[in-house]
Design an enzyme around this catalytic site. Structure first.
Site, short mmCIF file in Angstrom:
data_model
loop_
_atom_site.label_atom_id
_atom_site.label_comp_id
_atom_site.label_asym_id
_atom_site.label_seq_id
_atom_site.Cartn_x
_atom_site.Cartn_y
_atom_site.Cartn_z
N CYS A 53 0.83 -1.20 0.00
CA CYS A 53 0.00 0.00 0.00
C CYS A 53 0.87 1.25 0.00
O CYS A 53 2.05 1.21 0.29
CB CYS A 53 -0.89 0.05 1.25
SG CYS A 53 -1.96 -1.37 1.49
N ASP A 64 18.42 38.37 -13.14
CA ASP A 64 17.09 38.58 -13.71
C ASP A 64 16.49 39.89 -13.17
O ASP A 64 16.58 40.18 -11.98
CB ASP A 64 16.19 37.40 -13.33
CG ASP A 64 14.79 37.53 -13.87
OD1 ASP A 64 14.58 37.21 -15.06
OD2 ASP A 64 13.90 37.98 -13.11
#
Length: 490
Positions: A34, A440
Site C-alpha cells: 500500500c 534577472d
C-alpha cells in the site's frame, strides 16, 4: 527513508499522504502493498515491512492494494532533485528508455556498464532496471485498460509488453485481477471521456500545490499554435517517440486532470512522464517551503501562497530555442518570434477541440533556416543558429538524463550564452532545483523591495542558505512583481 522503520510506521498510522511515493508498506500476512496514506485500518507493526519502490514490492511477491492503488502514487521527489546516476536512470526509466533500448541502452546513455547500473539501482531501490520498467509497464497497461476501449492485444503492445501472455501474467500478478476484470471494474465506476480516442486520467501530486504561478507562467508565455489556455486548461501539442499528441491539463484541489489525445498509444508512458515533469508534480513542497521559510525575508511570501512549483518544459531543446528568442525582449515579443518559427518550420497538426495548429519544430527542422530571415539582432541570430546546430548534430543534449554541470559548461561555451540564459535553461529544461537567476530583472526588483542584497554577487551569497531549492525561491521572488505569470488566466 524506507530503512527508518519508526518514521515509516508513524507515517502509516497518521495516513500521511506527503510520504506517498517516498516508500511503500507491504503487509506480510496479506501479501498486499500500500501507499502510506491507505485509508484501510493499518496492520500490526510486526506485520509491516517497507520498500523503496513499487517494483521492489512486486519483486518480493506482493500485489497492489485495490483500495489505495499504490501504483498511482506521485513519484519520489528524490529523482528530480538529484543529478547522480541513479536519479538520472530513474528519469530515463520513467521516460520508457528501457522498453525502447533495453538495459544496455540505459547504461550507454549514463556512461556506465549495465552491471554497474543494475548494482546501483538494486542498492537504492531494491529492484533493477528491468523490474522497475516492468512496474511502469503494469501501470501504463492499467491506464489503457481502464480509460480506453482498445483491444487487450493492442493494450499489451502499447504498454511495452513483448507478448500478450506476459501482459496477462503481469497484470494478474501485480493487481490480482485479469485485464478483463480490471476493465469491468473501471466501467462500473467511471464515465468514458466525451471525446472518443481521448485518454482521461488524474495526475497525483503532494499537497500543497499553488497553480497560480505554474499555470500562469505557462499561459503567459504560450506560443500561439503550440500552446493555449482554453476553458480553464493549459493545452499544448507534444512531439513524442512514435507520433504526436495533444494534452489538456486542468488544476483541481487534489489532482491535475489530464486529457491526452495520441496518434500512437505506445507514447502514453512518455506523454505522462513529460506532463508530470512539466508541472513539477513529484516535488516535495513541504521540504522546500520549510527551508525557504527559515529566511525571515522569504517567509511571508511562502506563508501567503505555499506550494509553488517550477514550471518546466516538455522538451529541453524547444525550451533552449525559446530562451534565446526571449533574450532581452518582452514576453509578448518572445512569443511572436517563436510563433514565426513554428509557422515556418513546425509540423501541422489537427486539433478538433481547440486552436492548436503545429508541433514546435525539432532542431533538425531548424538547422537549415536562413538567419537573414530572422527578425533578430545579428548577434542573436548567430546565437540561435549555433545552438540549433549543436542540438541537431547531437553535440549538445538537453534531456532529463543530462548532467547539469556538464550542460552548463557546454552552453556557456556557445556564443551569446550568458549566466541568465544558462541558468533559466538549467532550471526549466534540465530541472535543476538549485538553478538561480541573480541577474534577472524581476529578481533584482524583488530583492530591492524585500531588503535583500541588490547586486548579483551579494544576492548569490545570501541565497546560499536557500540551497538546494533556489529555483523555488525564484518562483516566490517573482511574485513580488505583479506580472501575468503569477496569475491564472481568466
Amino acid at each position: 527513508m524506507h530503512t527508518d522503520t519508526e518514521r515509516c510506521v508513524r507515517a502509516v498510522h497518521s495516513k500521511d499522504s506527503r510520504f506517498d511515493g517516498w516508500f511503500f508498506t507491504a503487509v506480510v500476512t496479506t501479501r498486499i502493498y500500500c501507499r502510506p496514506s491507505c485509508p484501510a485500518v493499518p496492520p500490526k507493526v510486526e506485520n509491516m515491512t517497507f520498500y523503496p519502490s513499487a517494483a521492489a514490492c512486486q519483486q518480493a511477491g506482493f500485489r497492489a492494494c485495490k483500495r489505495c492503488r499504490p501504483d498511482t502514487s506521485p513519484g519520489s521527489p528524490e529523482w528530480n532533485a538529484r543529478a547522480d546516476s541513479v536519479a538520472r536512470a530513474m528519469r530515463l526509466i520513467r521516460d520508457g528508455v528501457v522498453d525502447r533500448e533495453g538495459v544496455p541502452g540505459l547504461a550507454s546513455r549514463l556512461g556506465y556498464s549495465a552491471r554497474q547500473i543494475e548494482r546501483q539501482l538494486l542498492a537504492e531501490l531494491g529492484a533493477g532496471p528491468l523490474a522497475l520498467a516492468r512496474a511502469q509497464r503494469a501501470q501504463t497497461a492499467r491506464l489503457l485498460i481502464e480509460t480506453t476501449g482498445l483491444p487487450m492485444a493492442e493494450v499489451a503492445f502499447a504498454a511495452g509488453f513483448s507478448s500478450v501472455r506476459t501482459f496477462n501474467d503481469t497484470v494478474r500478478e501485480v493487481f490480482a485481477l485479469a485485464p478483463g476484470e480490471l476493465r469491468g471494474r473501471a466501467a462500473r465506476s467511471a464515465q468514458p471521456p466525451a471525446t472518443p480516442g481521448v485518454i482521461a486520467l488524474r495526475l497525483p501530486y503532494r499537497a500543497p500545490l499553488n497553480p497560480s504561478n505554474l499555470f500562469g507562467h505557462l499561459a503567459a508565455t504560450a506560443v500561439p499554435g503550440v500552446e493555449e489556455w482554453r476553458d480553464g486548461a493549459y493545452r499544448r501539442t507534444l512531439s513524442l517517440r512514435y507520433g504526436h499528441g495533444i494534452v489538456a491539463l486542468t488544476p483541481h484541489p487534489d489532482h491535475i486532470a489530464c486529457r491526452l489525445s495520441l496518434t500512437d498509444p505506445r507514447d502514453l508512458t512518455l506523454a505522462i512522464s513529460r506532463c508530470r515533469w512539466l508541472l513539477d508534480l513529484d516535488a516535495d513542497p513541504v521540504a522546500v517551503d520549510e527551508q525557504l521559510s527559515a529566511d525571515p525575508l522569504l517567509a511571508p511570501l511562502v506563508r501567503k501562497a505555499p506550494g509553488r512549483r517550477v514550471p518546466r518544459t516538455v522538451d529541453g531543446a524547444e525550451f533552449a530555442v525559446r530562451a534565446v528568442l526571449g533574450q532581452q525582449v518582452s514576453t509578448a515579443a518572445a512569443r511572436t518570434h517563436a510563433a514565426r518559427l513554428v509557422t515556418a518550420h513546425g509540423l501541422p497538426v489537427a486539433d478538433p477541440e481547440g486552436g492548436l495548429t503545429h508541433l514546435f519544430p525539432h532542431p533538425g527542422a531548424l538547422a537549415g533556416l536562413d538567419p537573414e530571415r530572422l527578425a533578430l539582432p545579428r548577434s542573436r541570430r548567430t546565437t540561435l543558429t549555433t545552438l540549433v546546430g549543436a542540438l541537431a548534430d547531437g553535440s549538445l543534449r538537453l534531456g532529463t538524463d543530462t548532467d547539469w554541470e556538464r550542460a552548463r559548461a557546454e552552453l556557456t561555451a556557445l556564443p551569446g550564452f550568458g549566466p541568465w540564459t544558462v541558468e533559466v535553461i538549467a532550471m526549466r529544461a534540465l530541472g535543476d532545483p538549485d538553478a538561480f537567476l541573480p541577474t534577472d530583472l524581476g529578481i533584482r526588483r524583488a530583492a530591492g523591495e524585500l531588503g535583500l542584497p541588490s547586486t548579483p554577487a551579494a544576492l548569490t551569497a545570501r541565497a546560499a542558505a536557500w540551497r538546494p531549492w533556489r529555483a523555488y525561491a525564484v518562483q516566490y521572488l517573482w511574485t513580488v512583481d505583479d506580472h501575468p505569470i503569477n496569475h491564472l488566466p481568466n
